[in-house]
Write a protein that holds these residues in place. Structure first.
Motif, PDB file in Angstrom:
ATOM      1  N   ARG A   1       4.754  78.050  44.309  1.00  0.00           N
ATOM      2  CA  ARG A   1       3.479  77.688  43.692  1.00  0.00           C
ATOM      3  C   ARG A   1       3.582  77.749  42.171  1.00  0.00           C
ATOM      4  O   ARG A   1       4.299  78.583  41.626  1.00  0.00           O
ATOM      5  CB  ARG A   1       2.375  78.627  44.162  1.00  0.00           C
ATOM      6  CG  ARG A   1       1.923  78.430  45.596  1.00  0.00           C
ATOM      7  CD  ARG A   1       0.785  79.396  45.894  1.00  0.00           C
ATOM      8  NE  ARG A   1       1.230  80.790  45.797  1.00  0.00           N
ATOM      9  CZ  ARG A   1       0.440  81.814  45.489  1.00  0.00           C
ATOM     10  NH1 ARG A   1      -0.845  81.587  45.223  1.00  0.00           N
ATOM     11  NH2 ARG A   1       0.919  83.048  45.450  1.00  0.00           N
ATOM     12  N   GLU A   2       2.848  76.863  41.510  1.00  0.00           N
ATOM     13  CA  GLU A   2       2.693  76.930  40.061  1.00  0.00           C
ATOM     14  C   GLU A   2       1.250  77.314  39.771  1.00  0.00           C
ATOM     15  O   GLU A   2       0.318  76.635  40.203  1.00  0.00           O
ATOM     16  CB  GLU A   2       3.022  75.595  39.398  1.00  0.00           C
ATOM     17  CG  GLU A   2       2.869  75.638  37.873  1.00  0.00           C
ATOM     18  CD  GLU A   2       3.161  74.305  37.215  1.00  0.00           C
ATOM     19  OE1 GLU A   2       4.280  74.140  36.699  1.00  0.00           O
ATOM     20  OE2 GLU A   2       2.266  73.444  37.217  1.00  0.00           O
ATOM     21  N   VAL A   3       1.082  78.412  39.012  1.00  0.00           N
ATOM     22  CA  VAL A   3      -0.247  78.936  38.706  1.00  0.00           C
ATOM     23  C   VAL A   3      -0.506  78.778  37.216  1.00  0.00           C
ATOM     24  O   VAL A   3       0.275  79.267  36.387  1.00  0.00           O
ATOM     25  CB  VAL A   3      -0.380  80.415  39.119  1.00  0.00           C
ATOM     26  CG1 VAL A   3      -1.758  80.951  38.742  1.00  0.00           C
ATOM     27  CG2 VAL A   3      -0.135  80.565  40.608  1.00  0.00           C
ATOM     28  N   ARG A   4      -1.584  78.089  36.895  1.00  0.00           N
ATOM     29  CA  ARG A   4      -1.984  77.959  35.497  1.00  0.00           C
ATOM     30  C   ARG A   4      -2.843  79.159  35.123  1.00  0.00           C
ATOM     31  O   ARG A   4      -3.891  79.398  35.730  1.00  0.00           O
ATOM     32  CB  ARG A   4      -2.765  76.664  35.297  1.00  0.00           C
ATOM     33  CG  ARG A   4      -3.316  76.504  33.898  1.00  0.00           C
ATOM     34  CD  ARG A   4      -3.931  75.132  33.707  1.00  0.00           C
ATOM     35  NE  ARG A   4      -4.567  75.031  32.398  1.00  0.00           N
ATOM     36  CZ  ARG A   4      -4.957  73.892  31.849  1.00  0.00           C
ATOM     37  NH1 ARG A   4      -4.769  72.754  32.509  1.00  0.00           N
ATOM     38  NH2 ARG A   4      -5.522  73.868  30.668  1.00  0.00           N
ATOM     39  N   THR A   5      -2.424  79.897  34.119  1.00  0.00           N
ATOM     40  CA  THR A   5      -3.182  81.062  33.682  1.00  0.00           C
ATOM     41  C   THR A   5      -4.220  80.635  32.651  1.00  0.00           C
ATOM     42  O   THR A   5      -4.290  79.482  32.244  1.00  0.00           O
ATOM     43  CB  THR A   5      -2.261  82.128  33.071  1.00  0.00           C
ATOM     44  OG1 THR A   5      -1.836  81.684  31.766  1.00  0.00           O
ATOM     45  CG2 THR A   5      -1.021  82.364  33.942  1.00  0.00           C
ATOM     46  N   ASP A   6      -5.021  81.583  32.244  1.00  0.00           N
ATOM     47  CA  ASP A   6      -6.005  81.332  31.177  1.00  0.00           C
ATOM     48  C   ASP A   6      -5.510  81.822  29.826  1.00  0.00           C
ATOM     49  O   ASP A   6      -6.298  81.971  28.888  1.00  0.00           O
ATOM     50  CB  ASP A   6      -7.332  82.034  31.520  1.00  0.00           C
ATOM     51  CG  ASP A   6      -8.003  81.433  32.742  1.00  0.00           C
ATOM     52  OD1 ASP A   6      -7.879  80.211  32.933  1.00  0.00           O
ATOM     53  OD2 ASP A   6      -8.635  82.188  33.506  1.00  0.00           O
ATOM     54  N   ASP A   7      -4.199  82.091  29.719  1.00  0.00           N
ATOM     55  CA  ASP A   7      -3.652  82.687  28.510  1.00  0.00           C
ATOM     56  C   ASP A   7      -2.890  81.679  27.668  1.00  0.00           C
ATOM     57  O   ASP A   7      -2.279  80.733  28.188  1.00  0.00           O
ATOM     58  CB  ASP A   7      -2.711  83.848  28.865  1.00  0.00           C
ATOM     59  CG  ASP A   7      -3.459  85.044  29.420  1.00  0.00           C
ATOM     60  OD1 ASP A   7      -4.553  85.327  28.902  1.00  0.00           O
ATOM     61  OD2 ASP A   7      -2.956  85.678  30.371  1.00  0.00           O
ATOM     62  N   CYS A   8      -2.921  81.914  26.364  1.00  0.00           N
ATOM     63  CA  CYS A   8      -2.147  81.141  25.392  1.00  0.00           C
ATOM     64  C   CYS A   8      -0.944  81.975  24.971  1.00  0.00           C
ATOM     65  O   CYS A   8      -1.063  83.195  24.765  1.00  0.00           O
ATOM     66  CB  CYS A   8      -3.017  80.803  24.185  1.00  0.00           C
ATOM     67  SG  CYS A   8      -2.147  79.984  22.822  1.00  0.00           S
ATOM     68  N   GLY A   9       0.193  81.340  24.856  1.00  0.00           N
ATOM     69  CA  GLY A   9       1.391  82.062  24.427  1.00  0.00           C
ATOM     70  C   GLY A   9       2.531  81.096  24.167  1.00  0.00           C
ATOM     71  O   GLY A   9       2.365  79.874  24.194  1.00  0.00           O
ATOM     72  N   TYR A  10       3.711  81.654  23.922  1.00  0.00           N
ATOM     73  CA  TYR A  10       4.901  80.830  23.710  1.00  0.00           C
ATOM     74  C   TYR A  10       6.125  81.593  24.197  1.00  0.00           C
ATOM     75  O   TYR A  10       6.117  82.828  24.297  1.00  0.00           O
ATOM     76  CB  TYR A  10       5.063  80.439  22.236  1.00  0.00           C
ATOM     77  CG  TYR A  10       5.188  81.601  21.274  1.00  0.00           C
ATOM     78  CD1 TYR A  10       6.437  82.154  20.956  1.00  0.00           C
ATOM     79  CD2 TYR A  10       4.067  82.138  20.661  1.00  0.00           C
ATOM     80  CE1 TYR A  10       6.557  83.207  20.072  1.00  0.00           C
ATOM     81  CE2 TYR A  10       4.179  83.203  19.761  1.00  0.00           C
ATOM     82  CZ  TYR A  10       5.424  83.733  19.471  1.00  0.00           C
ATOM     83  OH  TYR A  10       5.532  84.787  18.594  1.00  0.00           O
ATOM     84  N   VAL A  11       7.163  80.848  24.538  1.00  0.00           N
ATOM     85  CA  VAL A  11       8.432  81.446  24.926  1.00  0.00           C
ATOM     86  C   VAL A  11       9.216  81.734  23.654  1.00  0.00           C
ATOM     87  O   VAL A  11       9.553  80.810  22.904  1.00  0.00           O
ATOM     88  CB  VAL A  11       9.233  80.529  25.868  1.00  0.00           C
ATOM     89  CG1 VAL A  11      10.564  81.176  26.231  1.00  0.00           C
ATOM     90  CG2 VAL A  11       8.428  80.211  27.121  1.00  0.00           C
ATOM     91  N   ALA A  12       9.482  83.003  23.396  1.00  0.00           N
ATOM     92  CA  ALA A  12      10.116  83.408  22.144  1.00  0.00           C
ATOM     93  C   ALA A  12      11.636  83.254  22.219  1.00  0.00           C
ATOM     94  O   ALA A  12      12.206  82.955  23.270  1.00  0.00           O
ATOM     95  CB  ALA A  12       9.743  84.850  21.828  1.00  0.00           C
ATOM     96  N   ALA A  13      12.274  83.483  21.065  1.00  0.00           N
ATOM     97  CA  ALA A  13      13.721  83.320  20.989  1.00  0.00           C
ATOM     98  C   ALA A  13      14.465  84.296  21.887  1.00  0.00           C
ATOM     99  O   ALA A  13      15.583  84.008  22.317  1.00  0.00           O
ATOM    100  CB  ALA A  13      14.177  83.493  19.531  1.00  0.00           C
TER     101      ALA A  13
END
Length: 619
Positions: free
Chosen positions: A498-510
């Motif tokens: 399953r792919e779950v869309r969260t309500d959070d904003c973020g980014y994949v860091a280095a």
């Protein structure tokens, strides 16, 4: 006591740089360039040539002083204005450039400018060996621009050659000219254009990962673009009847589209000198914002058309002073939106003669720049088909890894455009490496623990570490997966598929982990400034009294970003204390307009109406 020969009012650009240096002396506001000489040269001739340059160009021997409440540009005699220091810097033949750059990085060389007493250029003679030396030209942008370095280099070389030939050097002084300005009707047209354009513009999405509190500007290493890709772009440019720079700008718009930008503002550094002022060194450059309308998957022709429209704006409005635009678009975040990313592409003037009889000279003009007028500046230098790029960036916004990523993605965008690829070769990011669980807060997707949140580096964003078999990706507004370090909506790929869309904003860091920035909606608050609500709240929570912090847009007479902090009833700080705490981490333009202190006995309450207003401060 210095001798003031005469003075004149400082222009708006000088006032802005003077104010910046006065408020925050840690911002040097300048840069340097270097001439290295091979052959016997008399140090007295070098110093005399430096003084002759100052004597020739009055802006280079001027200081900025308040006179009866008005900032004035005060012209000094060249003898008093000249700062010429000498030192030894031994190095092997051929290693001079690297040695000078390492010398410039020493802490003792990071000196701020006192613009009231120091002229905007200093000279440093570094002797490498009896027959080798370098002259470092340190310059402040309050009286110097990228165009001026070529003028200074030309005149310095000519005067040094004449002195070595035994000739007297006494150049005719050139007064500071009035900076060419667009006609009033063009200024009014530009202001009207930007009143609408700013409303459409969105905060630019760029690689994130800086160190809060580090507001100084640093420079990335320089990289070379693929010469074959650049040569192909030059051929395409001829076919499309545009410049190679237009093609590079088109590539940049594609890169910005991959970062999920649709209506960003880009700042272009523009030389505004003309045939009457171009021969005088000094500040004759303008920051010209341009509005871009971009979309992913654009063809080469569409990308070039976007770049051409941007350059048409530049041509029309390049002599509209940036301060006039800011003043003409009040109550809107014009400055912040239009200075997030800039592009600089100075070219040496045709026929630049730097030859000195009897000496072999090498000039290094592409050196690190610490001017903070733009948050990030993509510097481009070309000797076609060779093209080098560098990023100057504020360290609170991105780190070395993110700067390297931005340059690498630009190089990829150039190659993609040259190859007529409409799909970017930049890979989406994925966080799928679990770590041993040692503390932290469970991150739930429904009833499944998808990861662990670790807030061990506050006020920087907390890390989200995936659980075994879980992968996190970040997506843009249209659902496309985003590259590393670009913020968007976090999604979880669960072990059951399953792919779950969260309500959070973020980014994949280095480092391969997700950085959580807060709720998906409401990160940015637009008033007369542009407030990163998530960063303000995180910083506020690091104050020892604060248990919770929230930033909201409130409407009274005007719309204002209001920070509400909640804590226990004892030892409550004042709003001024909280603002001082914020200033240790955040830039002044990032602070909320008002601060409200609320007292609550509850450790979990964050709502102002559940507690008592103890202190409110207007920003």
């Amino acid at each position: 006591m210095t001798t003031i020969l005469h003075d004149r009012p400082a222009d708006a650009g000088q006032y802005a740089l003077w104010a910046e240096a006065t408020i925050d002396p840690s911002i040097s506001g300048g840069g340097y360039f270097v001439a290295t000489f091979h052959g016997a040269v008399d140090a007295r001739h070098l110093e005399a040539a430096a003084r002759a340059v100052l004597h020739r160009h009055e802006p280079l021997r001027s200081v900025l002083r308040l006179v009866e409440g008005q900032l004035r540009q005060c012209v000094l005699p060249a003898q008093e204005a000249c700062s010429f220091e000498r030192g030894d810097l031994p190095c092997e033949d051929g290693a001079e450039r690297a040695a000078v750059r390492a010398w410039r990085e020493r802490p003792e060389q990071h000196r701020h400018w006192d613009l009231a007493t120091e002229a905007p250029i200093r000279f440093r003679l570094l002797t490498h060996a009896p027959d080798r030396c370098s002259v470092v030209f340190e310059a402040h942008h309050a009286g110097f621009d990228g165009r001026s370095k070529f003028i200074v280099a030309r005149d310095f070389s000519a005067y040094l050659g004449e002195l070595r030939a035994g000739k007297a050097v006494n150049p005719t002084p050139l007064a500071a000219p009035d900076t060419p300005v667009a006609p009033r009707e063009v200024i009014e047209e530009a202001v009207e254009f930007w009143r609408t354009a700013v409303d459409r513009a969105t905060p630019m999405a760029l690689p994130e990962g800086g160190c809060l509190g580090q507001r100084t500007v640093t420079a990335s290493p320089t990289i070379d673009l693929d010469p074959s890709a650049v040569a192909t772009l030059r051929t395409k440019a001829q076919e499309l009847k545009v410049s190679t720079f237009t093609m590079l700008l088109a590539a940049l718009t594609r890169q910005l589209a991959v970062y999920d930008n649709t209506n960003p503002l880009l700042a272009l550094a523009s030389d505004v000198s003309d045939e009457h002022t171009g021969h005088v060194a000094g500040l004759q450059i303008n920051v010209v914002p341009v509005a871009l309308e971009i979309s992913p998957g654009a063809s080469a022709e569409q990308s070039v058309a976007t770049a051409r429209r941007a350059l048409a704006q530049l041509a029309r409005y390049r002599r509209v002073p940036f301060v006039d635009l800011v003043a003409g678009v009040p109550g809107k975040p014009m400055t912040r939106l239009s200075t997030e990313l800039g592009l600089s592409f100075p070219r040496p003037p045709a026929g630049l003669d730097l030859d000195i009889p009897g000496l072999r000279s090498a000039w290094d003009f592409f050196t690190p720049n610490t001017n903070a007028a733009l948050a990030r500046t993509l510097q481009i230098r070309a000797d076609w088909p060779q093209c080098r790029v560098r990023l100057d960036y504020r360290q609170d916004l991105m780190g070395a890894a993110e700067a390297e990523q931005l340059l690498g993605d630009f190089s990829t965008a150039v190659s993609d455009l040259a190859a007529d690829r409409t799909t970017s070769s930049v890979s989406p990011a994925c966080a799928d490496r679990p770590e041993p669980t040692t503390g932290g807060t469970p991150y739930l997707c429904g009833d499944l623990r998808a990861g662990t949140v670790r807030n061990d580096d506050a006020p920087h964003p907390p890390r989200l570490v995936p659980a075994d078999g879980v992968a996190f990706t970040v997506h843009g507004r249209s659902g496309q997966p985003l590259p590393r370090s670009i913020a968007g909506t976090v999604r979880a790929q669960l072990p059951d598929g399953r792919e779950v869309r969260t309500d959070d904003c973020g980014y994949v860091a280095a480092d391969g982990c997700v950085r959580l920035l807060g709720p998906q909606d409401g990160r940015w608050i637009r008033t007369r400034s542009l407030i990163d609500a998530s960063a303000v709240a995180r910083v506020a929570r690091t104050h020892p009294w604060v248990r919770e912090a929230v930033v909201r847009l409130e409407k009274a007479r005007t719309e204002t970003a209001v920070l509400t902090v909640t804590g226990p009833g004892r030892d409550a700080p004042s709003a001024r204390d909280i603002r001082a705490h914020l200033r240790t981490w955040l830039h002044g333009s990032d602070l909320p307009g008002r601060i409200r202190i609320t007292v609550s006995d509850s450790h979990i309450s964050t709502e102002p109406d559940l507690s008592t207003d103890a202190d409110i401060e207007e920003g």
